[in-house]
Structures are given as structure tokens and as C-alpha cells.
Design an enzyme around this catalytic site. Structure first.
Site, PDB file in Angstrom:
ATOM      1  N   GLU A 153      -7.341 -53.559  12.801  1.00  0.00           N
ATOM      2  CA  GLU A 153      -7.267 -52.652  13.937  1.00  0.00           C
ATOM      3  C   GLU A 153      -8.248 -51.504  13.681  1.00  0.00           C
ATOM      4  OE1 GLU A 153      -3.454 -50.916  14.763  1.00  0.00           O
ATOM      5  OE2 GLU A 153      -4.093 -50.227  16.732  1.00  0.00           O
TER       6      GLU A 153
ATOM      7  N   GLY B  56      -1.772 -44.837   7.508  1.00  0.00           N
ATOM      8  CA  GLY B  56      -0.469 -44.935   6.865  1.00  0.00           C
ATOM      9  C   GLY B  56      -0.077 -46.377   6.570  1.00  0.00           C
TER      10      GLY B  56
ATOM     11  N   MET C 149      -0.095 -50.715   8.603  1.00  0.00           N
ATOM     12  CA  MET C 149      -0.589 -51.548   9.697  1.00  0.00           C
ATOM     13  C   MET C 149       0.365 -52.704   9.968  1.00  0.00           C
ATOM     14  SD  MET C 149      -2.881 -52.038  11.919  1.00  0.00           S
ATOM     15  CE  MET C 149      -2.647 -53.373  13.094  1.00  0.00           C
ATOM     16  N   GLU C 150       0.630 -52.913  11.263  1.00  0.00           N
ATOM     17  CA  GLU C 150       1.691 -53.817  11.690  1.00  0.00           C
ATOM     18  C   GLU C 150       1.280 -55.276  11.847  1.00  0.00           C
ATOM     19  OE1 GLU C 150       0.280 -51.376  13.658  1.00  0.00           O
ATOM     20  OE2 GLU C 150      -0.012 -52.103  15.706  1.00  0.00           O
TER      21      GLU C 150
ATOM     22  N   GLU D  46       6.372 -49.714  11.570  1.00  0.00           N
ATOM     23  CA  GLU D  46       5.583 -50.957  11.518  1.00  0.00           C
ATOM     24  C   GLU D  46       6.457 -52.152  11.888  1.00  0.00           C
ATOM     25  OE1 GLU D  46       2.547 -50.281  11.396  1.00  0.00           O
ATOM     26  OE2 GLU D  46       2.777 -48.261  10.582  1.00  0.00           O
TER      27      GLU D  46
END
Ligand code: 0A1
Ligand code: ZN
Length: 881
Positions: A128, A268, A270-271, A305
């Protein structure tokens, strides 16, 4: 490095792709400097689209090393490959075809940390927003969804763990010293959710049984030896999964859910579908090394997340303008989760503090943009507090306007209607209109108009008529590109109180919709009349911070003190205490600037000390009340011509006055608020530690000695207390041996722990005063300072620029010049990181003229450089506009 192309992307130009992607089959042959990527992509031309249109795929610094069409070599005249795109012509009009694209990439050389890179000896991806195009040529946009198969081939000894999205298909040996692993993700996803991780990692494992009785394997991968520090994250994950079932009815949808913690990461976490990648700062914790706020952050980010699995992954964004569709909603969901796990009012206070200190300045400065922007030059620069935090507040307002049950209906409709789709904010809002029958057209302006609305309120009581009239006016400030604003639909939670502190229920209300305590403000000016009010009421407006606004409402200290004591909404009690404190802090800053003595009002000091001592209030709330508005908060309220030194001096003087007046109370709290027994990160224990540490801060002012903080440092048995004592010593007594010794002890004790060393750097970066710049420069020479590690760079340079107004903003401008120099250096390696740290200059226009000139000169110095990244070019130009 991709340098500036200057291209602006406009929402109005959105077009669906000419080709539909049916399936993706990727094979990676991993090598640190030459990884071969073979992408087999099956496409067909979209029905109704131009039968002659070429297929244009995105790339970023790519080199094509092979292209097959249906397994045979593609003639060279049929395609054009550049580092930034692959264009293929003369493709079939309707039937599906397969392209096999081969690229060779160098993970070791990838210092931007976008695409496939190396961190701590492992392979890791971040896609992303537009990182996948650094791996292979691809339609790299969120509205292109497909199922993925991923085969990973790697050296077995160096990479025993091979991970990707979805479910594990199988693995086996693969020739000499190599092995492979295969993964299949059945859920169609956009490329930004792709992930691959490979290396030698430790793991902790658990399981979760879903609401329909399926068992899901849970795995958290960390560096060997750090496994015990992942236990809290695992616990938070299981609680998140349960909560999402109970509150949103959302069940997890794969056989396995994995988290990998890495030490080099731009954000922080990432999903990625089924394979979240985390900055290890938000996974690793134990009492010795993590503070209570680290624990709270881990809980919140693990939840965030995980929640993306439905809000972001199952339903994703049509284009990047819709970023708030997944981010605002998911932040709202993680806020609600934390509120349910901890204390709701305390959580709300923390959220609002964060919103006001980060988002309000953004919305009031040159980088202001709507929650749903309409143009961008670099999408990486739109992962902002406006998209995230204000986006969450807008979702919260929908819930407030509709009420809990109808909001739930709207969410259910959204999940039903749009599962598997890439959608827009309009699609999202429509679900709530359909579920409620309410027209949300005016409300939607919250997505489109930037700037924090200012509401000015004034009230008058008519004793004879027994009516109370409240005049409200809304003003939305001009922001870049938006000079004219329309009035918005603003839900204000409002309650009237009598002089005895009891609530008053009006017999009726004219002039506005008012139901369930929510007053609907819809016009530019509106007068609301409350009927049947027996005596002059005290009004509480914007309780629970029902709308993200600035409120000007002249309330007497006596009225505020009444609310601070009697409001049933504890957020509003905190707000009243803050409203009592603010004028004192503003006056103190003005007085300090003029060299006058600073004096605080008795009502403010007494009410604050009384709240601190009030045992009916939870300790965490009292700690929040004692944490007076920060120097940045004061600067924001002053609005312009700011002198950071005067703000600092004024605030110090007020702290001292509160400390002296409340010394006995603080002493008593310091003795009482211990947490005997084994350390527990639960909210109640954390609240007691927070209150005890707040008392310690004030005692350091009252006693004017490092002795107590030194004793606290020596006695601390957890990181929260240790770090707090260290901060008091370093910030209040920086030149005393106690501070020096504590800093050196801390460094030696934690020299092997990168996350704790980050704290050591940050504490020193925030020591107030002009001398800190030299300290920061010296720290950069320390071998412990690692320029390639984003956490370390943020902990020293980022923290200095964002959180040290007197050090960074020293009057000779040396702080700004230092930042300009460092930004240019960081930009060479990691443009995203450079751009983000540069946003610390966003409020430069609210400085007094001398500092403003220095700040402008530093920004111009950056702007002059010809080969800036798109990221930094975009931020510096908007900041200067
Ligand atoms: N979607 C992630 C945030 C994120 C965005 C960009 C990144 O690129 C470096 C990484 C992470 C989230 O909301 O958690
Ligand atoms: Zn997110």
C-alpha cells in the site's frame, strides 16, 4: 528513487480499467539482490470497452526480463516497457488471455521500504499504496480485484519460513538447498493487500474458534528470542476477533491469520489479507520494556489491522480518493473496541487530545484537505490524521445522528450490499440513508469541506418566560482550494444543568431538532429556545465531543467548575477542567512574553486540585485532568504570532502554581497510588500509575529537586514508571548529575533493545530549550543512531521537530535549518519518511515574524533542490503556498 513527475491525479478523471483481471499466479525465486518474479496474469477485455485499447500496466523502477502471451514469446513490436509502465498492444477483443511477465528486482537495495525489501535479514513486502508496481508490472489500483496464488522458492536454511496471503497449499524441497511454499487466497483482493514474508523467524501460535465454530490458526512471527514479548499482541488479537463478532457480526474468513513483526517499517502496520505486517513497536511488549501506552497502542493497532479484514479488505476502496472509506471507518471501529476494553470516557479524552493536537493543526494550515480529497500528487502523503482521525469522527457522527440500532442496520446493509466490491464514500453513506430514511446530503459535506468548523454560542435566560435561548453560529474557515464553505449538519450533544448540578429536561425545544440530547445544527445561524426552564441553566455543549469542532462559548469559571463537578458525561467534565485551565495558560504565555509575573485564577487551581483528590473519579481520568493542555495546544489556541519560549515559560509558571497549591494532595496521591503485586497492563493499574506519575511531575515543580524522581527511577519495576522518572529528571533537571546518571544507566541497561533505545533518544530530543539542538546533533553521531531505521530516525529527528517547540523552534532558526538538511539526506533513501517528518513544519505561519522568516528560508532551501522525491516536493510546495 522516483523523482517528481509533477502529475496531479483528479477524482473527476476516474475511469474503470479497460481490462478485467481474472487471476494472478506469482512465483518468486528469492535472492537478496536478484529476486526473480514471474507473474502470470489472466485478463479479458471489459465488455463495452474499446476493442483496440492497449493494456497499460504500472511499474516503478522495473526492468522487464521476459514477456509471454499465452505461453509464447511476445513479439517485441507488440509492447513497450519502461521502468514506469508496460504497454501491450493488439490484444484479443473478448476472449481471455494470459500474460507471463518476468522481472528481476533487488530487495537489498530497496531503502524506500516499498515493494519487496529486506529487514533484519528477512524478506518483507509493503504494497500500500503503490508498492506492488515495484515488484512486477501490474494494474496497481485498488479497484482491480483477483484471487492470488503465490509460490515462493528460497534457500531453505536462510528462509525456513515462507509466507503469503490466504491459506497454505503446501510446500516441499526444491533442488539443492532450496524449498518452496505455495499459498492461495480465494478472496479477490487488490494488489495493495498482497504480502510476502520469508526468512528465519520465531513464532507463537494459538487458535480462535469463530462464531460458526471454525477453528482458525493464529500465528505471530517475530525475531528469534522475542517470542515471549508477543504474548500480549496475541491476547489482543483474540479479543479483537471476538469483539468484531459480537459488536459488528463479522467473522474471520480464512483458515489462518498471521502477523509478522519487522524492525524496519514506514508506518505502524499493514492489513495485508491474512498476513498483517507490523512495525515491531506495535507487537512486542513486556513490563520491563513497554510502557502502559505501548500496551494500549499494541491493543489498538492489532485491532485496527484485524478489523480491516472486513472494512478495507472484503470491501475496499474504488480509488485512493476513497481512503477514508477504509481508514476512517476502521479507526472508528478500533476506537470503539478500546473504549469497550478500557474506560470509555478516558479513551474518548485521549482520542480528542490526539485529534486536537494532530488533526486540528493540519486542518488549520497549508496541508489542510478534505476527508475525501479530490486531487493528489502523491498518495503516500494522504495517510493523514485528517483521513484517519477526522474520518473516524465523521463515522462517529453518523452513529450519533442515527442512533446505535439504526447505525448497526446501516453497517449490516453495507456489508451485505458491498461485500467483494471496491466502493466509494457515496456508496457507504447511501447505506445509512437507506437504513434510516434520513437524507445525509448536507451531512456529507463533512467529507468534502476541509477546515475545523468554529461554533460560536451565546445563551440568555428569561426568568419570566422560563425560557433559555441559545444562539449558535457556525463558521468553516477557508482552506487551500476552498474559499467558500456551506453550512454543515453538526450534531451537538447538549445538556442543561441547574445550579444544584442536577440535569434539567426542557418541556419543549424550538428552533432545531433536539432528540436524545442531540441538537442538530444545520444553518449558518440558529437560535434554539428551550421552554420550561425553572432557573438559569448551565449549558454543556458538545458532550463526548459529538462533533469535531472548535467551540467559542463564554462560560464563567463558576459555571465551568459546576460542570467539572456535576456533569454526568465524564468527557465533558474533563472538557470543563480544560476550559478552566486554558485562559490561565493563554494569559501566562502573554504575561511571560511581556516579562510580567504570571498568576493563575483560584477557581481553576482549586477545581483542578479538588478533581485530583476526588476518589469518586477513576485515577486514569484524574491523570488526564492533571495533564494540562500542552505547549502545542496553547499555541493553537493563541492562533498566531506565537513565541514558543513565552508559551513554555508561561506554562511552567502555571504548573508551579498548581504544584504549590496542591502539594499535599500530590504527596498523598504519590503515596496512595501504588500498584503492589506483579505488574499488570490492565487499564485500572495503568490508571493508577498514570495518576501517581502525574503527581510526581507536580512534586518535582513543588519541591524543585530531582531527589524524588531519582528515587522513583531507582525503585521502578516497570518501564512506565522508569521512563516517567527519567523524563522528569531529563526535562526538569537536565544539567544535574541525577539526569546524566539516569540517562547513562538507562542506555547501558537497554543497549540491546532497539525499541527502548528509541525512547532514550526521544526523551533527550524533547528536553526543552535551545541547547537541545546540539544534543540532538551529538546523538546523531552516536553509533546507536541508525539512519536506515525509520523508528530510530523518527525517535530522534521526528520527535525533536514535532514535540520540542522551544528546541526545534529556537529563535535563531538553527532548528529549521537542521531539519532542512536532514530531510534532504533522508529523502535520498526513504522519501515517505522524509515527507512525513517534514510535515512538522505545517504550522510555521502561526509563528512570530522572526521565526517565520527562518522557517520559510529553510523550506525554500528544500524546495530549491532539483531532484527531490515526489513525496517531499509535494509537501514542501504545499507547505509554502
Ligand atoms: N493501511 C495501513 C497503513 C499503511 C499505509 C501505508 C503504508 O505504506 C508504507 C503502510 C501502512 C493502516 O491503516 O494500518
Ligand atoms: Zn488502517
Amino acid at each position: 528513487m522516483r523523482t517528481d513527475t509533477g502529475q496531479v491525479i483528479n477524482l473527476a478523471d476516474y475511469q474503470p480499467t479497460e481490462f478485467v483481471l481474472e487471476r494472478v499466479d506469482l512465483t518468486f525465486e528469492l535472492d537478496p539482490t536478484a529476486t526473480k518474479v514471474e507473474a502470470r496474469l489472466i485478463f479479458h477485455r471489459r465488455e463495452g470497452s474499446d476493442p483496440k485499447a492497449p493494456l497499460v500496466l504500472d511499474g516503478d523502477e522495473l526492468v522487464l526480463s521476459g514477456l509471454l502471451f499465452d505461453q509464447t514469446e511476445m513479439p517485441a513490436e507488440q509492447y513497450t516497457a519502461t521502468p514506469a509502465s508496460l504497454t501491450v498492444r493488439d490484444l484479443p477483443a473478448s476472449e481471455p488471455f494470459e500474460l507471463t511477465i518476468t522481472t528481476v528486482i533487488n530487495p537489498e537495495a530497496n531503502t524506500q521500504l516499498m515493494g519487496l525489501y529486506r529487514t533484519g535479514g528477512i524478506y518483507c513486502t509493503q504494497c500500500e499504496a503503490e508498492g506492488f508496481r515495484r515488484i512486477t508490472y501490474f494494474p496497481d489500483r485498488p479497484d482491480v480485484l483477483a484471487p492470488y496464488t503465490v509460490n515462493i522458492i528460497a534457500d531453505k536454511a536462510a528462509n525456513p519460513v515462507l509466507l503469503s496471503n490466504g491459506n497454505f497449499l503446501g510446500g516441499a524441497g526444491y533442488g539443492e538447498g532450496k524449498h518452496f511454499g505455495a499459498w492461495f487466497d480465494p478472496h479477490p483482493k487488490p494488489s495493495y493487500l498482497f504480502a510476502l514474508v520469508a526468512g528465519d523467524l520465531g513464532v507463537i501460535e494459538d487458535t480462535f474458534t469463530t462464531m460458526s465454530g471454525r477453528e482458525v490458526a493464529l500465528k505471530i512471527y517475530v525475531e528469534h528470542g522475542k517470542e515471549p514479548r508477543a504474548a500480549y499482541a496475541m491476547d489482543a488479537l483474540k479479543r479483537s476477533m471476538k469483539w468484531d463478532e459480537e459488536v459488528f457480526g463479522r467473522e474471520y474468513d480464512l483458515e489462518i491469520f498471521m502477523i509478522v513483526a519487522v524492525s524496519d517499517f514506514n508506518m505502524g502496520a499493514m492489513e495485508n489479507k491474512g498476513l498483517n505486517v507490523f512495525n515491531d513497536k506495535y507487537v512486542l511488549a513486556d513490563p520491563e520494556t513497554a510502557t502502559d501506552s505501548d500496551y494500549a497502542n499494541i491493543e489498538a493497532i492489532i485491532a485496527h489491522e484485524y478489523f480491516h479484514n472486513w472494512t478495507g479488505n472484503r470491501i475496499t476502496c474504488r480509488d485512493w480518493f476513497q481512503l477514508c472509506l477504509k481508514e476512517g471507518l476502521t479507526v472508528y471501529r478500533d476506537h470503539e473496541f478500546s473504549a469497550d476494553q478500557r474506560s470509555r470516557p478516558v479513551k474518548r479524552i485521549a482520542e480528542v487530545r490526539h485529534l486536537k493536537s494532530e488533526q486540528f493543526p493540519e486542518d488549520a494550515g497549508p496541508l489542510a484537505h478534505p476527508v475525501r480529497p479530490t486531487k493528489y500528487r502523491e498518495i503516500n502523503n494522504f495517510y493523514t490524521t485528517t483521513v484517519y482521525e477526522k474520518g473516524s469522527e465523521v463515522t462517529r457522527m453518523i452513529a450519533t445522528l442515527l442512533g446505535k440500532d439504526t447505525f448497526k442496520k446501516g453497517m449490516d446493509l453495507y456489508f451485505d450490499r458491498h461485500d467483494g466490491q471496491a466502493v466509494t464514500i457515496e456508496d457507504f453513506v447511501k447505506c445509512f440513508e437507506d437504513a434510516s430514511g434520513r437524507n445525509l446530503a448536507q451531512f456529507s459535506l463533512w467529507y468534502h469541506q476541509a477546515g475545523t468548523p468554529l461554533i460560536t454560542a451565546s445563551g440568555s435566560y428569561d426568568g419570566a418566560a422560563k425560557t433559555f435561548s441559545l444562539s449558535l453560529e457556525q463558521m468553516i474557515p477557508a482552506t487551500p482550494g476552498q474559499s467558500e464553505k456551506k453550512p454543515m449538519h453538526i450534531p451537538l450533544n447538549l445538556q442543561l444543568f441547574a445550579e444544584d448540578g442536577l440535569t434539567i429536561a426542557p418541556a419543549s425545544v424550538d428552533g432545531a431538532e433536539y432528540a436524545g440530547n442531540i441538537l442538530h445544527l444545520t444553518k449558518r445561524t440558529q437560535t434554539v429556545v428551550f421552554q420550561g426552564i425553572p432557573s438559569r441553566p448551565v449549558v454543556s455543549i458538545n458532550r463526548s465531543f459529538s462533533a469535531p469542532i472548535n467551540l467559542h462559548f463564554d462560560q464563567s469559571p463558576a459555571d465551568l467548575a459546576l460542570l467539572a463537578r456535576h456533569e454526568t458525561d465524564h468527557f465533558a467534565r474533563w472538557q470543563a477542567l480544560t476550559d478552566l485551565a486554558l485562559p490561565n495558560l493563554l494569559n501566562a504565555a502573554r504575561d511571560a512574553r511581556e516579562g510580567k509575573a504570571v498568576g493563575s485564577e483560584a477557581t481553576f487551581v482549586d477545581t483542578l486540585v479538588a478533581a485530583a483528590a476526588d476518589e469518586s473519579l477513576e485515577p486514569a481520568f484524574r491523570a488526564q485532568a492533571l495533564a494540562l493542555p500542552s505547549e502545542a495546544d496553547i499555541a493553537r489556541e493563541l492562533g498566531g504570532d506565537n513565541d514558543p519560549d513565552a508559551i513554555h515559560a508561561g506554562r511552567q509558571a502555571v504548573m508551579k502554581q498548581v504544584a504549590d497549591a496542591g502539594q499535599d494532595t500530590f504527596l498523598a496521591l504519590y503515596d496512595a497510588m501504588t500498584t503492589p503485586g506483579a505488574f499488570s497492563p490492565d487499564a485500572t493499574s495503568a490508571g493508577r500509575r498514570a495518576l501517581r506519575n502525574a503527581a510526581l511531575t507536580y512534586l518535582a515543580y513543588a519541591e524543585n529537586s530531582p531527589a524524588r524522581a531519582k528515587a522513583a527511577f531507582d525503585a521502578a519495576n516497570n518501564m512506565t514508571d522508569l521512563l516517567h522518572a527519567l523524563t522528569v529528571l531529563a526535562h526538569r533537571f537536565p544539567d544535574r548529575p541525577e539526569a546524566f546518571e539516569a540517562l547513562s544507566f538507562f542506555k547501558d541497561r537497554f543497549s540491546e533493545n532497539a525499541l527502548v533505545l528509541d525512547k532514550w533518544f526521544s526523551v533527550q530530543a524533547t528536553i526543552p530549550g535551545a541547547g537541545t539542538l546540539d544534543r540532538v546533533k551529538t546523538l546523531m553521531e552516536n553509533p546507536l543512531f541508525k539512519r536506515t531505521n525509520p523508528n530510530r530516525v523518527r525517535s530522534l529527528i521526528g520527535t525533536f521537530a514535532f514535540a520540542n517547540p522551544t528546541g526545534f523552534g529556537r529563535v535563531d532558526g538553527a532548528g529549521y535549518r537542521f531539519l532542512a538538511h536532514e530531510i534532504l539526506d533522508i529523502d535520498q533513501r526513504n522519501p515517505q519518511l522524509a515527507a512525513r517528518i517534514l510535515t512538522s513544519m505545517r504550522s510555521w505561519r502561526s509563528l512570530e515574524p522572526v521565526r517565520q522568516d527562518h522557517a520559510r528560508a529553510a523550506l525554500l532551501e528544500i524546495e530549491r533542490v532539483p531532484d527531490l522525491s515526489t513525496d517531499v516536493r509535494d509537501i514542501v510546495e504545499r507547505t509554502l503556498k
